[in-house]
Motif scaffolding. Structure first.
Motif, PDB file in Angstrom:
ATOM      1  N   ALA A 290       0.854  -1.175   0.000  1.00  0.00           N
ATOM      2  CA  ALA A 290       0.000   0.000   0.000  1.00  0.00           C
ATOM      3  C   ALA A 290       0.895   1.231   0.000  1.00  0.00           C
ATOM      4  O   ALA A 290       1.928   1.261   0.678  1.00  0.00           O
ATOM      5  N   GLY A 291       0.503   2.251  -0.760  1.00  0.00           N
ATOM      6  CA  GLY A 291       1.326   3.458  -0.804  1.00  0.00           C
ATOM      7  C   GLY A 291       0.614   4.601  -1.493  1.00  0.00           C
ATOM      8  O   GLY A 291      -0.375   4.399  -2.207  1.00  0.00           O
ATOM      9  N   VAL A 325       3.648  -2.581   2.893  1.00  0.00           N
ATOM     10  CA  VAL A 325       3.469  -1.135   2.834  1.00  0.00           C
ATOM     11  C   VAL A 325       4.739  -0.500   2.302  1.00  0.00           C
ATOM     12  O   VAL A 325       5.845  -1.051   2.456  1.00  0.00           O
ATOM     13  N   GLU A 326       4.573   0.643   1.641  1.00  0.00           N
ATOM     14  CA  GLU A 326       5.704   1.456   1.203  1.00  0.00           C
ATOM     15  C   GLU A 326       5.620   2.798   1.905  1.00  0.00           C
ATOM     16  O   GLU A 326       4.641   3.537   1.736  1.00  0.00           O
ATOM     17  N   TYR A 327       6.634   3.098   2.724  1.00  0.00           N
ATOM     18  CA  TYR A 327       6.748   4.437   3.313  1.00  0.00           C
ATOM     19  C   TYR A 327       7.534   5.301   2.345  1.00  0.00           C
ATOM     20  O   TYR A 327       8.602   4.904   1.869  1.00  0.00           O
ATOM     21  N   HIS A 336      10.258  -0.105   1.636  1.00  0.00           N
ATOM     22  CA  HIS A 336       9.164  -1.075   1.596  1.00  0.00           C
ATOM     23  C   HIS A 336       9.279  -2.011   2.794  1.00  0.00           C
ATOM     24  O   HIS A 336      10.379  -2.251   3.316  1.00  0.00           O
ATOM     25  N   ALA A 337       8.137  -2.509   3.241  1.00  0.00           N
ATOM     26  CA  ALA A 337       8.098  -3.399   4.398  1.00  0.00           C
ATOM     27  C   ALA A 337       7.351  -4.669   4.033  1.00  0.00           C
ATOM     28  O   ALA A 337       6.265  -4.615   3.457  1.00  0.00           O
ATOM     29  N   VAL A 373      10.276  -6.808   7.708  1.00  0.00           N
ATOM     30  CA  VAL A 373      11.555  -6.651   7.004  1.00  0.00           C
ATOM     31  C   VAL A 373      11.497  -5.354   6.214  1.00  0.00           C
ATOM     32  O   VAL A 373      10.585  -5.146   5.410  1.00  0.00           O
ATOM     33  N   LEU A 374      12.483  -4.488   6.429  1.00  0.00           N
ATOM     34  CA  LEU A 374      12.492  -3.183   5.788  1.00  0.00           C
ATOM     35  C   LEU A 374      13.647  -3.092   4.803  1.00  0.00           C
ATOM     36  O   LEU A 374      14.781  -3.460   5.127  1.00  0.00           O
TER      37      LEU A 374
END
Length: 647
Positions: A290-291, A325-327, A336-337, A373-374
């Motif tokens: 999600a982003g 998710v993408e921060y 990304h996580a 995991v980032l």
């Protein structure tokens, strides 16, 4: 498969698409403004696309008189108009085919072009890119434009394609025209090849020579045949790609950690399309992130909320799909996580006038709490020789400038060595990664394509997921948790297709050997794949040994702490169509006399990077208070203390 909140979100996206077209109404940042042109990537890359540029005119100029497939050019001349186009499209029955129409004027006065009742003004000597169909009613300056030359009638036949398992299919006729089963999105990859996923599918085609090609991700080759189906009859084509290697049988599973289901685009993608793509590419692990795009809206947030911490419904023993998710921060970098247990508090900073706060490191700290995991996504976009190359002029272009901080403080687990944004023979990201490793940071090699399933034709992002992958070796069965642990430990290699193994006295990537000065170790690299031309073994000091593909051995006498990685390179192939073949392992760490690697040259390189990052934040970050600035600079100073301690 679609829970009610996700279904409502998809309906909202369809309304945005209907109202705004492929931008979905996103704020007009540079990459949003380019969306319509990146359907023609070869020409879009030539565009002079400054912030104030007339992009329609820039696209016209970039064409240089060419008319790429999928485009028709309406030349508005002083004496009237003419239509330039490629081969006529076969129509099996009366109907319409989507069309992109470029109105190109050489007149010295404005011209009104009307498409299906909607008027568009083309300025003197200007251009306008318009959406139409081959059945549209078009007038130019009040005179009708005849679109009939764009199509030709053809007799209809039926084709059934079968491999015995889900695959990626390409079915083309004269002029590169693609054919698809009913209701299937008409997707094209970066090479402009049409494709769809599935097995035992029926589609209508013209009764004329048709090329059928089948593939299945990077562990398979490609099979192809030409058939001439009979009019009014069904022709069965049984065709299957040959497997080149079986990673799962060796305990390794390939992942694409960076895929968007929806991120604006010319269609709205549902979970079923992600499932078809994952199974058709035999992609073991799919991370759907999600982003946001350019504003506040976070796409696929509802899917993340519903499925966070759980396998998506089509997952099985050898195929795992999760919502991640993408921060995003365009000044300091994107992360990304994978494996998030719950939606985060912050998804983006710096967009829509927001402050570049909290710092990336603070957000990473929150995302790590559920043991996700980032990895920094598409970190660097070209060659990198010095830290100054990372800063450039401070352009907000997603460069991972904060990576040097978050790596030192242990806030991220890895780096996308392979990504869409640098397809060079030696990616700049790889050079930076080796600097970070040499400076004592333990980071995994990761990969993510940034594929966006909501685009059917859009530069690299419309290519199938998994055209670059990270392979990881979990302990025990494939689960979200076991895979996340393997990624965090660096039990990985990344590849465009080649298989790559590394052993150092029996230890693999992510492992550590505790040595004494003078100890000798044996290094072995092995590759598989017809495109591999060269194998290389490297330490922190550079190349140690090299040779042709297959197997490479060397010995190393321990003198000081270092690391070992293996690299495979080669030419283009059907399995790596976007760049030359490339694979790179995470390191095996060689600690010597209790010390970890901290190569002085690399540590000083990172310290210079920190100095420049400090200057960039002070000069370019959007910050509202001195406290926000202090939060950034505090993390920089903590990272500086870590690097200085390694000297």
């Amino acid at each position: 498969m679609v829970p009610p909140p996700v279904g409502r979100a998809l309906r909202d996206y369809r309304a945005l698409l209907a109202e705004h077209g492929p931008t979905w109404g996103e704020p007009p940042l540079g990459y949003v403004r380019m969306m319509s042109y990146l359907r023609f990537p070869d020409h879009a890359r030539r565009m002079a696309a400054g912030p104030d540029a007339d992009l329609d005119a820039a696209f016209r100029d970039a064409l240089g008189g060419e008319v790429p497939r999928g485009l028709a050019v309406l030349r508005l001349t002083p004496g009237g108009h003419r239509l330039d186009h490629g081969p006529a499209l076969a129509l099996l029955s009366p109907g319409r085919v989507a069309l992109t129409l470029l109105a190109d004027s050489s007149r010295d006065a404005p011209v009104e072009v009307v498409v299906d009742g909607v008027a568009h003004e083309v300025p003197p000597g200007g251009a306008r890119l318009l959406e139409a169909t081959t059945g549209s009613a078009v007038t130019a300056g009040g005179r009708a434009v005849d679109l009939r030359p764009l199509t030709r009638p053809a007799e209809a036949a039926r084709l059934r394609v079968r491999a015995g398992f889900p695959c990626r299919w390409t079915v083309v006729s004269e002029g590169g025209q693609g054919w698809y089963p009913p209701g299937v999105p008409e997707r094209r990859d970066n090479s402009d090849a049409p494709f769809f996923h599935g097995d035992d599918l029926v589609l209508d085609v013209p009764a004329e020579p048709v090329t059928v090609r089948v593939a299945r991700g990077m562990e398979y080759g490609t099979a192809e045949t030409v058939v001439v189906p009979a009019a009014g009859e069904e022709t069965l084509v049984e065709l299957a790609p040959r497997r080149l290697y079986d990673a799962a049988a060796r305990g390794w599973y390939g992942a694409d950690l960076h895929v968007h289901m929806n991120w604006a685009g010319d269609l709205v993608a549902a979970p079923a399309e992600a499932a078809a793509a994952q199974l058709g590419e035999d992609l073991h692990v799919l991370n759907l992130v999600a982003g946001n795009v350019a504003g506040e809206r976070v796409y696929d947030l509802e899917a993340l909320r519903h499925w966070a911490g759980r396998d998506l419904p089509w997952s099985d023993a050898s195929h795992l799909a999760r919502m991640g998710v993408e921060y995003r921060n365009d000044l300091l970098g994107h992360v990304h996580a994978f494996g998030v247990a719950a939606p985060p508090r912050v998804y983006h900073t710096g967009f829509a006038g927001d402050a570049d706060w909290p710092p990336n490191g603070a957000v990473c700290g929150e995302l790590r709490e559920p043991q996700a995991v980032l990895g920094y996504a598409h970190p660097f976009h070209g060659p990198v020789a010095t830290p100054e190359d990372l800063m450039a002029d401070g352009e907000r272009n997603c460069t991972a400038r904060a990576l040097v901080v978050d790596a030192a403080l242990g806030l991220v687990d890895g780096v996308e060595l392979l990504h869409f944004s640098d397809l060079s023979a030696t990616p700049g990201t790889v050079e930076v990664y080796r600097r970070l490793l040499g400076a004592g940071n333990r980071l995994a090699a990761l990969a993510g394509t940034d594929t966006m399933l909501s685009f059917t034709r859009q530069d690299t992002v419309s290519s199938p997921p998994g055209w670059e992958r990270v392979y990881a070796r979990p302990e025990g069965p494939l689960t979200g948790e076991s895979y996340a642990r393997a990624l965090r430990r660096g039990r990985t290699f990344v590849t465009t297709g080649p298989w790559l193994e590394l052993e150092v006295d029996g230890r693999g990537p992510g492992e550590t050997l505790d040595l004494r000065r003078g100890d000798r170790v044996t290094l072995i690299a092995r590759s598989a794949g017809p495109e591999v031309e060269r194998l290389e073994l490297r330490t922190a000091d550079g190349p140690l040994a090299e040779g042709p593909g297959g197997e490479l051995r060397a010995t190393l006498t321990a003198a000081e702490a270092t690391y070992v990685v293996a690299v495979a390179t080669g030419g283009r192939s059907a399995r790596s169509p976007l760049r030359d073949a490339f694979a790179h392992t995470s390191p095996v760490h060689l600690d010597v006399d209790g010390r970890q690697v901290a190569r002085r040259e690399d540590v000083r390189w990172c310290l210079r990077w920190l100095d420049l990052l400090d200057e960039l934040i002070r000069a370019r970050a959007r910050l509202r208070t001195r406290a926000q600035l202090r939060d950034h600079l505090d993390l920089v100073e903590k990272a500086r203390a870590v690097y200085e301690s390694r000297l």
